[in-house]
Design an enzyme around this catalytic site. Sequence first.
Site, mmCIF file in Angstrom:
data_model
loop_
_atom_site.group_PDB
_atom_site.id
_atom_site.type_symbol
_atom_site.label_atom_id
_atom_site.label_comp_id
_atom_site.label_asym_id
_atom_site.label_seq_id
_atom_site.Cartn_x
_atom_site.Cartn_y
_atom_site.Cartn_z
ATOM 1 N N CYS A 144 -2.272 6.233 -12.355
ATOM 2 C CA CYS A 144 -1.415 5.729 -11.287
ATOM 3 C C CYS A 144 -0.144 6.561 -11.131
ATOM 4 C CB CYS A 144 -1.056 4.263 -11.537
ATOM 5 S SG CYS A 144 -0.012 3.560 -10.257
ATOM 6 N N CYS A 184 -1.901 6.618 -7.537
ATOM 7 C CA CYS A 184 -1.267 5.870 -6.453
ATOM 8 C C CYS A 184 0.182 6.277 -6.187
ATOM 9 C CB CYS A 184 -1.375 4.368 -6.701
ATOM 10 S SG CYS A 184 -1.253 3.848 -8.414
ATOM 11 N N LYS A 222 0.290 9.861 -4.556
ATOM 12 C CA LYS A 222 -0.417 9.727 -3.278
ATOM 13 C C LYS A 222 0.448 9.000 -2.257
ATOM 14 C CE LYS A 222 -3.016 6.333 -2.867
ATOM 15 N NZ LYS A 222 -4.042 5.348 -3.286
ATOM 16 N N GLY A 231 -16.607 12.090 1.354
ATOM 17 C CA GLY A 231 -16.514 10.766 0.757
ATOM 18 C C GLY A 231 -16.094 9.751 1.806
ATOM 19 N N TYR A 267 -11.795 4.654 -0.300
ATOM 20 C CA TYR A 267 -10.384 4.602 0.067
ATOM 21 C C TYR A 267 -9.646 5.898 -0.266
ATOM 22 C CZ TYR A 267 -9.001 3.695 -4.801
ATOM 23 O OH TYR A 267 -8.768 3.806 -6.155
ATOM 24 N N ALA A 317 -10.841 9.031 -0.176
ATOM 25 C CA ALA A 317 -11.173 9.997 0.870
ATOM 26 C C ALA A 317 -10.440 9.670 2.157
ATOM 27 C CB ALA A 317 -12.684 10.010 1.105
ATOM 28 N N VAL A 318 -10.444 8.415 2.543
ATOM 29 C CA VAL A 318 -9.800 7.994 3.784
ATOM 30 C C VAL A 318 -8.293 8.214 3.731
ATOM 31 C CG1 VAL A 318 -9.278 5.949 5.179
ATOM 32 C CG2 VAL A 318 -11.620 6.379 4.421
ATOM 33 N N GLU A 319 -7.683 7.891 2.590
ATOM 34 C CA GLU A 319 -6.239 8.088 2.461
ATOM 35 C C GLU A 319 -5.868 9.566 2.543
ATOM 36 O OE1 GLU A 319 -5.116 4.176 -0.256
ATOM 37 O OE2 GLU A 319 -5.662 6.056 -1.239
ATOM 38 N N ARG A 349 -21.910 10.548 3.757
ATOM 39 C CA ARG A 349 -23.362 10.468 3.893
ATOM 40 C C ARG A 349 -23.831 9.131 4.440
ATOM 41 N NH1 ARG A 349 -25.236 9.967 -2.485
ATOM 42 N NH2 ARG A 349 -24.192 7.972 -2.915
ATOM 43 N N GLY A 409 -16.009 9.208 -5.678
ATOM 44 C CA GLY A 409 -16.018 8.150 -6.675
ATOM 45 C C GLY A 409 -15.394 8.568 -7.992
ATOM 46 N N THR A 413 -4.395 -0.694 -10.419
ATOM 47 C CA THR A 413 -3.331 -0.654 -11.414
ATOM 48 C C THR A 413 -2.803 -2.049 -11.792
ATOM 49 O OG1 THR A 413 -2.645 1.582 -10.842
ATOM 50 C CG2 THR A 413 -0.971 0.164 -11.829
ATOM 51 N N HIS A 448 9.084 -14.572 14.609
ATOM 52 C CA HIS A 448 8.981 -13.814 15.865
ATOM 53 C C HIS A 448 10.214 -12.935 16.066
ATOM 54 C CE1 HIS A 448 7.738 -13.027 19.983
ATOM 55 N NE2 HIS A 448 8.985 -13.280 20.346
ATOM 56 N N GLU A 503 3.072 -12.513 12.742
ATOM 57 C CA GLU A 503 3.000 -13.850 13.333
ATOM 58 C C GLU A 503 1.616 -14.137 13.910
ATOM 59 O OE1 GLU A 503 5.131 -14.558 17.169
ATOM 60 O OE2 GLU A 503 5.699 -12.443 16.982
#
Length: 458
Positions: free
Chosen positions: A43, A48, A51, A176, A179, A181-183, A200, A263, A312, A437, A442
Amino acid sequence: MAKYDYDLFVIGAGSGGVRAGRLAALSGAKVGMAEEHRVGGTCVIRGCVPKKFMVYASEFANQTQVAEGYGWSVGEAQFDWKRFLEAKDREIARLSGIYVTNLSNAGVEIVHAKARLKDAHTIELVGKGEVTADKILIATGGRPWTPTEFAGAEHIITSEEAFHLPELPKRIMIAGGGYIAVEFAGIFAGLGVDTTLVYRGPNILRGFDDDIRSHVTEEMKKRGVKIMLGCQHQSIEKTASGLVSHMDGCGNIETDVVMFATGRRPYVEGLGLETAGVALNDAGAIAVDKFSKTNVDNIWAVGDVTDRINLTPVAIREGAAFAQTEFYNNPTTFDHDMVASAVFSQPPVGSVGLSEADARHLHGKVDIYLSRFRPMKTTFYGGDERCMIKLVVEAGTEKILGCHVVGPDSPEIIQMAAIALKMGVTKPQWDSTCAVHPTLAEELVTMRDKYVPQGAAA
């Protein structure tokens, strides 16, 4: 004379091991800890925390466009990758130093060495001798996994190397769909890198709610990430101009860097588990019971090496529960149900509880409340970013089984939602909460109409 050198010896100085070791030492126990790299673990050192710094850095390009929509005149902006890396490394060193200080102040003895079990009570500290311990806690985390069966696999980098690239590439391919790969796809795209995400499978973020998966995909495309599904590497060829990925399903793609985020696996190699008789489960993780105890009576394991929920805060809670049980005479377990998670994609995701598909499988009939909308901040300047909020509710009892948010600040929002879901909140109780609001959040408490997909009968 003491029978063992230590009351507790912890292998691995990541989040779970540090919390367990520190709490045990504060009880008066004599605690040793081995770490073969830097204190702080995945971490703090290579996960994390760095990153999230990269996510922050990458968001400024989009924020510059937003600022112009709000009347600001923004001059030419440039990003200095090397200056950012220097600042990031300084902060990581500072955080690691805090961990070391806290452990030392609690009385934990830290040894920088690879640890290997010789038997159930003996630990070899490679190059530094052997020690014995009454109790042993394994908290070695996980490591990235990459395939090696195709030609050119030696050119692959993982997320760990991505934190230390000598220069920012002009083009990157990320393989990949999870998460990580996406991040990283959002990070590099935000920093101006031509970014291609290949996976894939049929959709990214497997394991998350299907509406989250499709919504994030579309929003990432708006930010310039090329997403190619149903693609798999056959080989990587190094040429004079870059790396050519020969793909099954989407042709050949040339980039400067190929990063695999396919992974992570429990880090059990070289620990001597078989020598001590510690059993692994079918996934290759250390098998433990609800108290994090292995099949060997004096050996425990927490965190990613057990492959339960690889987050973590979960490792920290598992480590604390172990210490309470074994050193404070307070038998404690950690409940792995309703643990919230966040994906720091762009836009980010906050999720807690069951997806719609899992809820239908486990509970039968469910009601769905779903809202997609442009947030107030976006409508002002004519942007096209859209948010999504979804509630999954058990029919009959009206208990909320899942809450999913995609949009700005969703990781912050989901923390509060997780409290309510953990307590078993029902939809009427949820709706009795007065909205704040004007906020994005909300919408959570103002959805009254059940969602009916287009073409479906009401």
